[in-house]
Write an enzyme that holds these catalytic residues in place. Sequence first.
Site, short mmCIF file in Angstrom:
data_model
loop_
_atom_site.label_atom_id
_atom_site.label_comp_id
_atom_site.label_asym_id
_atom_site.label_seq_id
_atom_site.Cartn_x
_atom_site.Cartn_y
_atom_site.Cartn_z
N GLY A 86 11.07 -42.06 12.35
CA GLY A 86 10.90 -40.88 13.19
C GLY A 86 11.20 -39.57 12.47
N THR A 87 12.26 -39.55 11.69
CA THR A 87 12.64 -38.30 11.03
C THR A 87 11.55 -37.85 10.07
OG1 THR A 87 14.97 -38.86 11.27
CG2 THR A 87 14.42 -37.21 9.60
N GLN B 153 11.10 -42.51 21.48
CA GLN B 153 11.79 -43.26 22.55
C GLN B 153 10.81 -43.78 23.61
OE1 GLN B 153 14.95 -44.20 22.68
NE2 GLN B 153 15.78 -42.98 21.01
N HIS C 132 12.38 -49.04 14.09
CA HIS C 132 13.69 -49.64 14.44
C HIS C 132 14.07 -49.41 15.90
CE1 HIS C 132 16.67 -46.20 14.36
NE2 HIS C 132 15.70 -45.62 13.69
N THR D 32 4.62 -46.18 -2.97
CA THR D 32 4.20 -47.57 -2.79
C THR D 32 4.47 -48.01 -1.35
OG1 THR D 32 4.63 -48.02 -5.10
CG2 THR D 32 4.52 -49.93 -3.64
N CYS E 78 22.81 -39.85 15.72
CA CYS E 78 23.02 -39.00 14.55
C CYS E 78 23.99 -37.87 14.85
CB CYS E 78 21.71 -38.43 14.02
SG CYS E 78 20.37 -38.59 15.11
C1 PLP Z 1 13.55 -38.88 19.99
C2 PLP Z 1 13.87 -39.24 18.57
N1 PLP Z 1 13.18 -38.65 17.58
C3 PLP Z 1 13.41 -38.94 16.29
C4 PLP Z 1 14.39 -39.85 15.93
C5 PLP Z 1 14.61 -40.16 14.48
O1 PLP Z 1 14.07 -41.42 14.19
P1 PLP Z 1 14.53 -42.26 12.90
O2 PLP Z 1 15.88 -42.79 13.21
O3 PLP Z 1 13.49 -43.33 12.80
O4 PLP Z 1 14.50 -41.34 11.76
C6 PLP Z 1 15.14 -40.49 16.94
C7 PLP Z 1 16.23 -41.41 16.59
O5 PLP Z 1 17.20 -41.54 17.30
C8 PLP Z 1 14.86 -40.18 18.29
O6 PLP Z 1 15.55 -40.76 19.30
#
Ligand code: PLP
Length: 385
Positions: free
Chosen positions: A69-70, A178, A200, A236, A322
């Site tokens: 996600g990030t 989510q 994940h 890769t 986080c």
């Molecule tokens: C709404 C949302 N966006 C982005 C992320 C970030 O995803 P990742 O942990 O795969 O980097 C999260 C993770 O908690 C999330 O809940």
Amino acid sequence: MIYLDNAATTQVDGSVLSSYMDISTQLFGNPSSLHKLGEMSSGLLNQSRKQIADLMNVYPEEIYFTSGGTEGDNWAIKGTAFEKESFGKHLITSAIEHPAVLKTMAQLEQMGWDVTYLPINQEGVINPSDLKASIRPDTVLVSIMAVNNEMGSIQPLKAIGDVLKDYPTIHFHVDAVQSVGIMDLDLNHSRIDLAVFSGHKFHAPKGTGFMYIKKGRKIQPLLSGGGQEKGGRSGTENVPGNAAMAKALRLALENTEEKKQHLSHLKDQLVNYLTGFDKVSLFSPKGSSPHIICFGMKQIKGEVVVHALEKEGIYVSTTSACSSKRKEQTHSIMGMGYAKEDAETVVRISLGYQNNLNDIEAFKQAFAPIYQQLASIYTDHTLGN
Ligand SMILES: Cc1ncc(COP(=O)(O)O)c(C=O)c1O
């Protein structure tokens, strides 16, 4: 252990893990290699992409693999900003996005972009007419999440898309991390241009993810190198991870209506139970996602409740995973109009389809004495004893 922290991450599904291990040991070739092993890896990668595209009802060319996600949020936002810099430098988002969006926006602000943060109402959602009012001739991106990770509110993506139909050049990015199994984004028919997913969060291995980029939409790559992912994301490819994620997505999208009903039933039990305590505030608004229950005990810091529950073998979170270790307040709750003191009390329970009524019962058994004990401290404290 009773795991009620599925919005932070999920346990990898056993069959998904077996596929991951089989592929890692047998099909370990680099998809760019010319030999047979490379060809087989490349074939599997294409197959995984097609499987994900079919499940999402989009074209395989619209699916790009990422690490989660990030990365996806950073790529969608910065990639759009850099691509469209000559047309305008105004971006719109909401005040309650994940830090992967908010901190990316903040970084771009430092680099000269202008960002509008839309407020949310007491239900935790933005008003599409606020969005319309904030659009300017130089707006190039609107970034709004599907399901909020802290209190579970669901944004009106269809109404947002309707506003944006009058502005075809603006990219519409959705952080859909989510939303898997909770919301059908109907990407093929929607106005959404970019949607970000993280493996994940749906029982795939960590470090996997994918992004949907609508055909015809262009964003700049952030990773330069060997030109993988059609030049969009060099490096890769994680073939075992991506194949395992495709399988996890298939499993996650099986019987979603039944799974949602199951989650709603468990959530109702928890909500009814928690609202029976006069010193508990429920923060998840009506209509929020069935997998997230956000509450707090008045004047008791969320981390105190989290650790007390942990001692009883119940795993929950304070805010998003986080932010919780850095003790950042939940901006989503404050965005809904709650005070900082309320935001500090937040505890998030997040359910997965594997949770059952026994888990809810175990939570209740553990919570009642914790409540009694903490509530008496609170009373003593307010009486000045
Ligand atoms: C709404 C949302 N966006 C982005 C992320 C970030 O995803 P990742 O942990 O795969 O980097 C999260 C993770 O908690 C999330 O809940």
